[in-house]
Design a protein around this motif. Structure first.
Motif, PDB file in Angstrom:
ATOM      1  N   GLU A  47      60.506 -22.008  35.147  1.00 32.19           N
ATOM      2  CA  GLU A  47      60.692 -23.025  36.186  1.00 32.19           C
ATOM      3  C   GLU A  47      62.148 -23.283  36.532  1.00 32.19           C
ATOM      4  O   GLU A  47      62.502 -24.370  36.934  1.00 32.19           O
ATOM      5  CB  GLU A  47      59.963 -24.331  35.830  1.00 32.19           C
ATOM      6  N   HIS A  48      63.022 -22.322  36.322  1.00 36.10           N
ATOM      7  CA  HIS A  48      64.310 -22.438  37.003  1.00 36.10           C
ATOM      8  C   HIS A  48      64.804 -21.135  37.619  1.00 36.10           C
ATOM      9  O   HIS A  48      65.982 -20.947  37.805  1.00 36.10           O
ATOM     10  CB  HIS A  48      65.382 -23.208  36.222  1.00 36.10           C
ATOM     11  N   PRO A  62      59.043 -11.363  48.736  1.00 34.92           N
ATOM     12  CA  PRO A  62      58.932 -11.966  47.404  1.00 34.92           C
ATOM     13  C   PRO A  62      59.829 -13.191  47.257  1.00 34.92           C
ATOM     14  O   PRO A  62      60.998 -13.158  47.644  1.00 34.92           O
ATOM     15  CB  PRO A  62      59.382 -10.841  46.461  1.00 34.92           C
ATOM     16  N   VAL A  63      59.274 -14.256  46.706  1.00 34.43           N
ATOM     17  CA  VAL A  63      60.050 -15.480  46.425  1.00 34.43           C
ATOM     18  C   VAL A  63      59.580 -16.048  45.089  1.00 34.43           C
ATOM     19  O   VAL A  63      58.499 -15.729  44.611  1.00 34.43           O
ATOM     20  CB  VAL A  63      59.877 -16.556  47.530  1.00 34.43           C
ATOM     21  N   ARG A  64      60.414 -16.912  44.536  1.00 34.94           N
ATOM     22  CA  ARG A  64      60.052 -17.645  43.323  1.00 34.94           C
ATOM     23  C   ARG A  64      59.164 -18.823  43.705  1.00 34.94           C
ATOM     24  O   ARG A  64      59.642 -19.750  44.379  1.00 34.94           O
ATOM     25  CB  ARG A  64      61.313 -18.221  42.674  1.00 34.94           C
ATOM     26  N   LEU A  67      60.449 -22.243  42.650  1.00 44.78           N
ATOM     27  CA  LEU A  67      61.616 -22.818  43.341  1.00 44.78           C
ATOM     28  C   LEU A  67      61.296 -23.059  44.810  1.00 44.78           C
ATOM     29  O   LEU A  67      62.161 -22.928  45.680  1.00 44.78           O
ATOM     30  CB  LEU A  67      62.848 -21.888  43.215  1.00 44.78           C
ATOM     31  N   THR A  72      56.866 -27.437  51.815  1.00 44.73           N
ATOM     32  CA  THR A  72      57.849 -26.739  52.646  1.00 44.73           C
ATOM     33  C   THR A  72      57.210 -25.549  53.374  1.00 44.73           C
ATOM     34  O   THR A  72      57.589 -25.236  54.500  1.00 44.73           O
ATOM     35  CB  THR A  72      59.032 -26.238  51.782  1.00 44.73           C
ATOM     36  N   SER A 136      65.527  -6.194  38.573  1.00 46.41           N
ATOM     37  CA  SER A 136      66.539  -6.853  37.743  1.00 46.41           C
ATOM     38  C   SER A 136      66.324  -8.357  37.647  1.00 46.41           C
ATOM     39  O   SER A 136      66.802  -9.003  36.728  1.00 46.41           O
ATOM     40  CB  SER A 136      67.941  -6.556  38.287  1.00 46.41           C
ATOM     41  N   GLY A 137      65.596  -8.929  38.576  1.00 43.41           N
ATOM     42  CA  GLY A 137      65.374 -10.374  38.541  1.00 43.41           C
ATOM     43  C   GLY A 137      64.109 -10.771  37.798  1.00 43.41           C
ATOM     44  O   GLY A 137      63.718 -11.932  37.861  1.00 43.41           O
TER      45      GLY A 137
ATOM     46  N   GLY B  34      66.632 -24.211  48.314  1.00 43.35           N
ATOM     47  CA  GLY B  34      66.119 -24.778  47.070  1.00 43.35           C
ATOM     48  C   GLY B  34      66.447 -23.983  45.818  1.00 43.35           C
ATOM     49  O   GLY B  34      66.035 -24.346  44.719  1.00 43.35           O
ATOM     50  N   GLN B  35      67.225 -22.903  45.939  1.00 46.80           N
ATOM     51  CA  GLN B  35      67.438 -22.020  44.792  1.00 46.80           C
ATOM     52  C   GLN B  35      68.457 -22.573  43.804  1.00 46.80           C
ATOM     53  O   GLN B  35      68.567 -22.078  42.678  1.00 46.80           O
ATOM     54  CB  GLN B  35      67.844 -20.611  45.251  1.00 46.80           C
ATOM     55  N   ILE B  38      66.294 -26.989  43.416  1.00 46.58           N
ATOM     56  CA  ILE B  38      65.010 -27.159  42.717  1.00 46.58           C
ATOM     57  C   ILE B  38      65.145 -26.913  41.206  1.00 46.58           C
ATOM     58  O   ILE B  38      64.566 -27.662  40.421  1.00 46.58           O
ATOM     59  CB  ILE B  38      63.886 -26.340  43.398  1.00 46.58           C
ATOM     60  N   PRO B  39      65.942 -25.917  40.760  1.00 49.72           N
ATOM     61  CA  PRO B  39      66.169 -25.852  39.305  1.00 49.72           C
ATOM     62  C   PRO B  39      66.743 -27.164  38.750  1.00 49.72           C
ATOM     63  O   PRO B  39      66.317 -27.624  37.691  1.00 49.72           O
ATOM     64  CB  PRO B  39      67.174 -24.703  39.140  1.00 49.72           C
ATOM     65  N   ASP B  53      64.229 -31.941  54.160  1.00 51.68           N
ATOM     66  CA  ASP B  53      63.938 -30.504  54.130  1.00 51.68           C
ATOM     67  C   ASP B  53      64.298 -29.896  55.494  1.00 51.68           C
ATOM     68  O   ASP B  53      63.684 -30.235  56.508  1.00 51.68           O
ATOM     69  CB  ASP B  53      62.441 -30.344  53.833  1.00 51.68           C
ATOM     70  N   ASN B  55      64.030 -26.726  56.344  1.00 49.49           N
ATOM     71  CA  ASN B  55      63.413 -25.409  56.552  1.00 49.49           C
ATOM     72  C   ASN B  55      62.629 -25.240  57.851  1.00 49.49           C
ATOM     73  O   ASN B  55      62.277 -24.129  58.214  1.00 49.49           O
ATOM     74  CB  ASN B  55      62.525 -25.062  55.354  1.00 49.49           C
ATOM     75  N   ARG B  56      62.331 -26.349  58.522  1.00 51.16           N
ATOM     76  CA  ARG B  56      61.592 -26.233  59.793  1.00 51.16           C
ATOM     77  C   ARG B  56      62.517 -26.233  61.008  1.00 51.16           C
ATOM     78  O   ARG B  56      62.047 -26.223  62.137  1.00 51.16           O
ATOM     79  CB  ARG B  56      60.612 -27.399  59.922  1.00 51.16           C
ATOM     80  N   HIS B 103      69.660 -12.341  42.442  1.00 57.89           N
ATOM     81  CA  HIS B 103      68.769 -11.191  42.566  1.00 57.89           C
ATOM     82  C   HIS B 103      68.200 -11.156  43.975  1.00 57.89           C
ATOM     83  O   HIS B 103      68.150 -12.179  44.648  1.00 57.89           O
ATOM     84  CB  HIS B 103      67.626 -11.306  41.568  1.00 57.89           C
ATOM     85  N   PRO B 104      67.679  -9.998  44.403  1.00 55.02           N
ATOM     86  CA  PRO B 104      67.125  -9.913  45.758  1.00 55.02           C
ATOM     87  C   PRO B 104      66.093 -11.014  46.050  1.00 55.02           C
ATOM     88  O   PRO B 104      66.077 -11.572  47.149  1.00 55.02           O
ATOM     89  CB  PRO B 104      66.481  -8.529  45.790  1.00 55.02           C
ATOM     90  N   VAL B 105      65.237 -11.330  45.088  1.00 56.59           N
ATOM     91  CA  VAL B 105      64.183 -12.316  45.347  1.00 56.59           C
ATOM     92  C   VAL B 105      64.775 -13.711  45.595  1.00 56.59           C
ATOM     93  O   VAL B 105      64.299 -14.464  46.448  1.00 56.59           O
ATOM     94  CB  VAL B 105      63.159 -12.332  44.190  1.00 56.59           C
ATOM     95  N   ILE B 106      65.823 -14.055  44.879  1.00 54.00           N
ATOM     96  CA  ILE B 106      66.508 -15.346  45.080  1.00 54.00           C
ATOM     97  C   ILE B 106      67.181 -15.335  46.457  1.00 54.00           C
ATOM     98  O   ILE B 106      67.192 -16.334  47.175  1.00 54.00           O
ATOM     99  CB  ILE B 106      67.586 -15.567  43.989  1.00 54.00           C
ATOM    100  N   ARG B 107      67.716 -14.174  46.834  1.00 53.89           N
ATOM    101  CA  ARG B 107      68.416 -14.080  48.123  1.00 53.89           C
ATOM    102  C   ARG B 107      67.458 -14.217  49.301  1.00 53.89           C
ATOM    103  O   ARG B 107      67.878 -14.522  50.411  1.00 53.89           O
ATOM    104  CB  ARG B 107      69.189 -12.749  48.216  1.00 53.89           C
ATOM    105  N   ASN B 108      66.172 -13.971  49.067  1.00 58.11           N
ATOM    106  CA  ASN B 108      65.208 -14.162  50.156  1.00 58.11           C
ATOM    107  C   ASN B 108      65.076 -15.627  50.564  1.00 58.11           C
ATOM    108  O   ASN B 108      64.631 -15.917  51.676  1.00 58.11           O
ATOM    109  CB  ASN B 108      63.820 -13.648  49.738  1.00 58.11           C
ATOM    110  N   ARG B 109      65.386 -16.558  49.672  1.00 59.40           N
ATOM    111  CA  ARG B 109      65.242 -17.985  49.991  1.00 59.40           C
ATOM    112  C   ARG B 109      66.588 -18.689  50.124  1.00 59.40           C
ATOM    113  O   ARG B 109      66.763 -19.555  50.973  1.00 59.40           O
ATOM    114  CB  ARG B 109      64.484 -18.714  48.873  1.00 59.40           C
TER     115      ARG B 109
END
Ligand SMILES: Cc1cc2nc3c(=O)[nH]c(=O)nc-3n(C[C@H](O)[C@H](O)[C@H](O)COP(=O)(O)OP(=O)(O)OC[C@H]3O[C@@H](n4cnc5c(N)ncnc54)[C@H](O)[C@@H]3O)c2cc1C
Ligand code: FES
Ligand code: FES
Lengths: 173, 293
Positions: A47-48, A62-64, A67, A72, A136-137, B34-35, B38-39, B53, B55-56, B103-109
């Motif tokens: 959860e972080h 793909p997203v977390r 998070l 939203t 890697s993530g 939120g990356q 939110i953590p 928010d 995002n809209r 990481h790529p997935v974090i960069r998506n948001r």
């Protein structure tokens, strides 16, 4: 206004099906999927944002889910591990993970499967380095990653075969 | 853990967002990708009573690449900026740096502007903005201001943004002709925040000697540390610069702290080494990047 008593009706298209639930604003997408919709295939590790177990596809990317607040992404499409293949079928990525022993306990697997599925869609013949970067993530405490990397390349092969594409040798290990 | 409760605002325009931020003042926080936020909420390190928010707000999802620079709207995700061929053509440093952000997935948001406002001293994009001398545009109900990078990053996780303000965009200016850039860093694990690293900029003169050189270092101070190394490079071609002296100038220009990841001395050493590598890369790129413009 008490924040907790306010509920928001969140409607998502999950694995092709319209699903909705009324939840507080602080409901994480991961918990929305698991608790409100009963889709427990998406796992929650940290959860972080560090472990990647909760990775799902949001409008295909793909997203977390840990998070992201469910509210939203109201109105959007989500694909979870349950939606990667039809009933009693395995997607090319799922097949590759079983063939290559890309999992042991399976806790991390849903996140890897979602991340790799999106990755191979965008990059159907990855190099070794690109495959490494793609996962890697995501953390795995069991496999030592070697078989996961093999599975990424194997999935690319299976995909190329099933889609009848001429095999691209570019990135095979 | 789970985030604490908050009142939720979902504006669909900048005006609505500014009204919500004006109303909630110091109790309101913007939620972008939120990356980072939110953590903090999940770990209960932050507990804002209102979240606005954004995002809209489609009008904030913009990337405008012009010959003079790239303006990135507040809803442009790291991944979108990284992928933008137009942005990379005028300013290769954006892509060079973004490839190292998480990481790529974090960069998506995650968003570029969110990363600037978050102002983590180890983050790549604040260093890029500081190196280029860019700026952040802040809007509030009834007004707007453009804050230069040098005034924007005020401390660790602290920026010049005030209560009621929304960062609507950031501007990354293109350096002069015959310039090249690079980003180099060392992280404990791929995708982690860097132990040390920097963005580098080198501008050559007509005889291909280094006319100007500077770096913006991460993880060695409360905010990105910009060091001008033009004198240390001594107006020579890259091949005959005294790089040991350049590394020494970098080491003298920083005052890092030690932590569980690295001692202060190791960080200082590493920053010197990486600066030389980044400057050499930038000097090499000065030829090719300049042609692209
Ligand atoms: C596992 C992991 C690894 C990471 N590694 C890195 C890394 O190596 N390098 C790196 O740079 N980052 C890293 N990040 C952070 C990531 O880049 C974030 O996306 C970024 O720091 C914040 O952007 P965001 O859009 O997600 O902002 P949010 O999390 O939504 O917000 C962050 C803060 O900025 C404020 N804010 C955001 N946008 C605005 C705005 N438009 N106006 C006013 N205030 C605003 C919020 O109120 C909040 O205080 C990592 C994150 C994770 C989870
Ligand atoms: S549970 Fe979301 S990244 Fe670990
Ligand atoms: S298979 Fe057990 S954590 Fe990856």
């Amino acid at each position: 206004m008490s924040e907790e008593t306010t509920r928001y009706l969140v409607t998502l298209v999950v694995n092709g099906v319209v699903r909705e639930a009324a939840v507080p604003a602080r409901r994480l997408l991961s918990d929305f999927l698991r608790h409100d919709l009963g889709l427990t295939g998406t796992h929650v590790g940290c959860e972080h944002g560090v472990c990647g177990a909760c990775t799902v596809l949001l409008d295909g990317e793909p997203v977390r889910s840990c998070l992201t607040f469910a509210v939203t992404v109201d109105g959007h499409e989500v694909t979870t591990v349950e939606g990667l293949a039809g009933d009693n079928e395995l997607s090319p990525v799922q097949r590759a993970f079983t063939e290559c022993h890309g999992l042991q306990c399976g806790f991390c697997t849903p996140g890897f499967l979602c991340a790799v599925t999106a990755f191979l869609r965008d990059n159907p013949a990855p190099t070794e380095e690109e495959a490494l970067e793609a996962v890697s993530g995501n953390l795995c405490r069991c496999t030592g990653y070697q078989n996961i990397i093999k599975a990424v390349h194997r999935a690319a092969e299976i995909q190329a075969e099933t889609q009848g594409r001429p095999e691209d040798r570019g990135g095979r290990a | 853990m789970k985030p604490p409760p908050f009142a939720y605002h979902a504006p669909v325009s900048v005006d609505e967002a500014l009204a919500a931020l004006a109303e909630t003042g110091p109790h309101g926080k913007v939620l972008a990708g939120g990356q980072s936020l939110i953590p903090l909420l999940n770990m209960r390190l932050a507990a804002p009573s209102h979240l606005v928010d954004i995002n809209r707000i489609g009008e904030l999802d913009t990337i405008a690449a012009r010959p003079g620079g790239v303006r990135v709207g507040a809803l442009a995700r790291h991944a979108a900026v990284e992928r933008s061929a137009e942005a990379a053509a005028v300013l290769p440093l954006l892509r060079q740096a973004l490839a190292l952000v998480a990481h790529p997935v974090i960069r998506n948001r995650g968003t570029v502007v969110g990363s600037l406002v978050h102002a983590d001293p180890s983050a790549e994009m604040p260093a890029v903005l500081a190196l280029l001398g860019g700026s952040v545009r802040l809007a509030r109900l009834g007004g707007e201001r453009e804050v230069a990078a040098a005034d924007f990053f005020t401390g660790p996780m602290e920026s010049a943004i005030g209560p009621g303000e929304l960062a609507v965009s950031a501007f990354f200016p293109v350096p002069p002709p015959r310039s090249g850039t690079a980003f180099r860093e060392v992280a404990r694990r791929h995708g982690d925040y860097a132990v040390a690293g920097m963005a580098a900029l080198v501008t050559l003169d007509e005889d291909l000697r280094i006319a100007a050189a500077r770096v913006a270092c991460v993880s060695v101070g409360p905010a990105p540390v910009v060091i001008d190394l033009s004198d240390a490079c001594g107006r020579r071609p890259a091949a005959s610069v005294s790089w040991d002296a350049v590394a020494a100038a970098v080491r003298d220009g920083i005052d890092p702290d030690g932590d569980i990841h690295a001692t202060a001395e190791y960080r200082r050493h590493l920053t010197g080494v990486l600066a030389v590598r980044a400057l050499k890369d930038a000097a090499r790129n000065a030829g090719t990047e300049a042609v692209d413009e």
